[in-house]
Design a protein around this motif. Structure first.
Motif, PDB file in Angstrom:
ATOM      1  N   GLN A  76      -6.854   5.718 -12.560  1.00  0.00           N
ATOM      2  CA  GLN A  76      -6.159   4.716 -11.754  1.00  0.00           C
ATOM      3  C   GLN A  76      -6.668   3.303 -12.030  1.00  0.00           C
ATOM      4  O   GLN A  76      -5.890   2.350 -12.025  1.00  0.00           O
ATOM      5  N   ASN A 109      -0.815   8.455 -14.508  1.00  0.00           N
ATOM      6  CA  ASN A 109      -0.403   9.854 -14.490  1.00  0.00           C
ATOM      7  C   ASN A 109      -0.497  10.480 -15.872  1.00  0.00           C
ATOM      8  O   ASN A 109      -0.872  11.658 -16.003  1.00  0.00           O
ATOM      9  N   ALA A 128       2.436  13.351 -10.221  1.00  0.00           N
ATOM     10  CA  ALA A 128       1.197  12.610  -9.991  1.00  0.00           C
ATOM     11  C   ALA A 128       0.197  13.442  -9.199  1.00  0.00           C
ATOM     12  O   ALA A 128       0.505  13.922  -8.103  1.00  0.00           O
ATOM     13  N   SER A 160       1.993   1.559  -5.971  1.00  0.00           N
ATOM     14  CA  SER A 160       1.720   2.909  -5.471  1.00  0.00           C
ATOM     15  C   SER A 160       2.571   3.217  -4.248  1.00  0.00           C
ATOM     16  O   SER A 160       3.087   4.329  -4.097  1.00  0.00           O
ATOM     17  N   HIS A 197       7.889  10.815  -9.570  1.00  0.00           N
ATOM     18  CA  HIS A 197       6.729  10.936 -10.451  1.00  0.00           C
ATOM     19  C   HIS A 197       6.145  12.343 -10.450  1.00  0.00           C
ATOM     20  O   HIS A 197       6.457  13.168  -9.602  1.00  0.00           O
ATOM     21  N   GLU A 213       1.372   3.098 -12.465  1.00  0.00           N
ATOM     22  CA  GLU A 213       1.552   4.469 -11.972  1.00  0.00           C
ATOM     23  C   GLU A 213       1.831   5.478 -13.094  1.00  0.00           C
ATOM     24  O   GLU A 213       1.096   6.463 -13.231  1.00  0.00           O
ATOM     25  N   PHE A 251       6.164   4.041  -5.418  1.00  0.00           N
ATOM     26  CA  PHE A 251       6.287   5.353  -6.060  1.00  0.00           C
ATOM     27  C   PHE A 251       6.137   6.478  -5.038  1.00  0.00           C
ATOM     28  O   PHE A 251       6.820   7.497  -5.124  1.00  0.00           O
ATOM     29  N   ASP A 252       5.214   6.328  -4.080  1.00  0.00           N
ATOM     30  CA  ASP A 252       4.995   7.369  -3.083  1.00  0.00           C
ATOM     31  C   ASP A 252       6.080   7.383  -2.023  1.00  0.00           C
ATOM     32  O   ASP A 252       6.251   8.379  -1.313  1.00  0.00           O
TER      33      ASP A 252
END
Length: 442
Positions: free
Chosen positions: A140, A233, A375, A166, A373, A229, A169-170
């Protein structure tokens, strides 16, 4: 496609969806309808047909009609932005040209040096401990250090950008994360207008495409989004595979590091962006007996397409026909530097910590939920305590003679050394904050 069950075993979901054929109806988030393309040839058909399938989210009918709320967690990942990812035709060519021309100015050997020095810095932090979370403390943080250099971005802005990315993406408080991202990029643009340098941000500003500030913001969103991100990953998924799969792990101790082969495998089976490349039919389209309605999102499952049972060639080492970088006019323009960063990061870690191993069984690793993603939530490892690098050791010795202070962090493009960001409880916030706190001995 947004819960922990999907995150834990997406292949099972793809298997069920294939019963519908090469396309299937899905929900990306509560109330967000889309069609997921799971077949390899079907994916190529969509990706290579810009005359039929547009990338412009302003065509998204459910969002325009209020069926999808503006604060839906997936909207920041799918909403229109004036950048190369979400435009078509001549506008796309102009905006993509600014990106490709600026990327072409990044010298591979210089980039490799950034990655190697950043990797050594991070490995020196964990080497004396014998254990680490390679996601939070390595995969990260390393892209953050590298793109701070590439984009001339001070560390405090870099930390805020990663926090915003982040969150998007989350899908956790994604609207707030998007606001943080835009405000931070405005700060970076203002800084570079006042103090341009030899960096991607300055090169984009000076490009003949004559980008507006709004276009600059969103060109940087797509570049930094791809560089944070997905990059972390790719690094962490590659390390996980190398440390857990006998096809690769068995050769690590013999001095042969099949890093490139492992990255090929990851890009085929666990691509960092598993489902994305959203398109919108310009008109109603009949495809294999299914009507794809104009303005309804068509999402490419890059992971499912890559593992399509119809593909007969299971030889993945050296095979770059996967769709991890997408395809067609919107294929990823940064795949070469992205792969270089990941390969050097993995090679450096395995070279410095050759006896590293997972601290938990691979089946107990957790994956972060989210439709887009692939991840990990963490990557805990253990290893024999190792020395810091010679350069770091020498710097530490000099610092010790000068009063016990730790050596300075690597210089950034603008020479800045911002204070570590802190949370409400006063503790360092995020990976960069923890890095700076350790360096200061706090």
């Amino acid at each position: 496609m947004y819960g922990p069950e999907f995150a834990a075993d997406p292949a099972a979901t793809y298997g069920k969806l294939r019963a519908h054929g090469n396309t299937a109806p899905v929900e990306l988030a509560p109330g967000v309808r889309a069609t997921l393309v799971t077949g390899y040839e079907a994916a190529l058909h969509v990706l290579r047909s810009p005359e039929t399938f547009s990338k412009d989210p302003r065509r998204w009918r459910d969002l325009a009609e209020g069926i999808v709320a503006p604060d839906s967690p997936v909207v920041p990942m799918m909403m229109y932005r004036p950048n190369a990812l979400f435009t078509d035709g001549e506008e796309h060519r102009r905006l993509r040209g600014a990106i490709t021309d600026s990327l072409a100015r990044v010298e591979p050997n210089t980039l490799r040096g950034y990655v190697e020095r950043s990797a050594d810095t991070l490995i020196d932090l964990i080497a004396p401990r014998g254990e680490a979370d390679l996601l939070g403390e390595y995969a990260q943080v390393l892209p953050l250090l590298v793109f701070n250099r590439l984009f001339g971005c001070p560390p405090d802005l870099g930390e805020r950008l990663v926090e915003g990315m982040s969150g998007i993406f989350d899908g956790v408080d994604a609207e707030k994360a998007n606001e943080l991202l835009v405000v931070t990029l405005l700060d970076l643009i203002a800084l570079k207008r006042a103090r341009p340098g030899q960096d991607m941000t300055s090169w984009l500003m000076a490009h003949p495409a004559a980008l507006t500030d709004e276009e600059m913001i969103h060109e940087l969103v797509v570049l930094m989004g791809a560089g944070t991100e997905p990059q972390q990953n790719l690094i962490s998924n590659g390390l996980r595979l190398l440390l857990s799969d006998d096809r690769f792990a068995g050769s690590l101790g013999g001095g042969s590091l099949p890093v490139e082969d492992a990255l090929d495998e990851v890009l085929w089976t666990d691509p960092p962006m598993a489902n994305y490349a959203v398109h919108y039919p310009i008109r109603d389209v009949m495809y294999e007996g299914t009507v794809l309605r104009a303005g309804d999102p068509v999402v490419i499952s890059l992971a499912a397409a890559n593992t399509d049972p119809a593909l007969t060639n299971d030889q993945r080492a050296g095979n770059r026909a996967h769709l991890a970088w997408s395809a067609g006019p919107h294929n990823c323009p940064a795949q070469s530097p992205a792969r270089l960063i990941a390969a050097v990061a993995v090679e450096k870690l395995l070279d410095r910590l050759p006896d590293v191993e997972l601290a938990v069984p691979v089946g107990e690793l957790e994956w972060r939920p989210g439709p887009f993603h692939r991840a990990l939530a963490s990557l805990p490892v253990r290893f024999p305590v190792a020395p810091v690098s010679g350069e770091a050791a020498a710097a530490s010795a000099v610092a010790g003679r000068e009063g016990g202070r730790r050596p300075a962090l690597p210089a950034f493009a603008d020479g800045g050394h911002a204070e570590a960001p802190v949370a409400a409880d006063g503790r360092p916030r995020g990976a960069w904050g923890r890095l700076r706190a350790w360096w200061r001995g706090e």
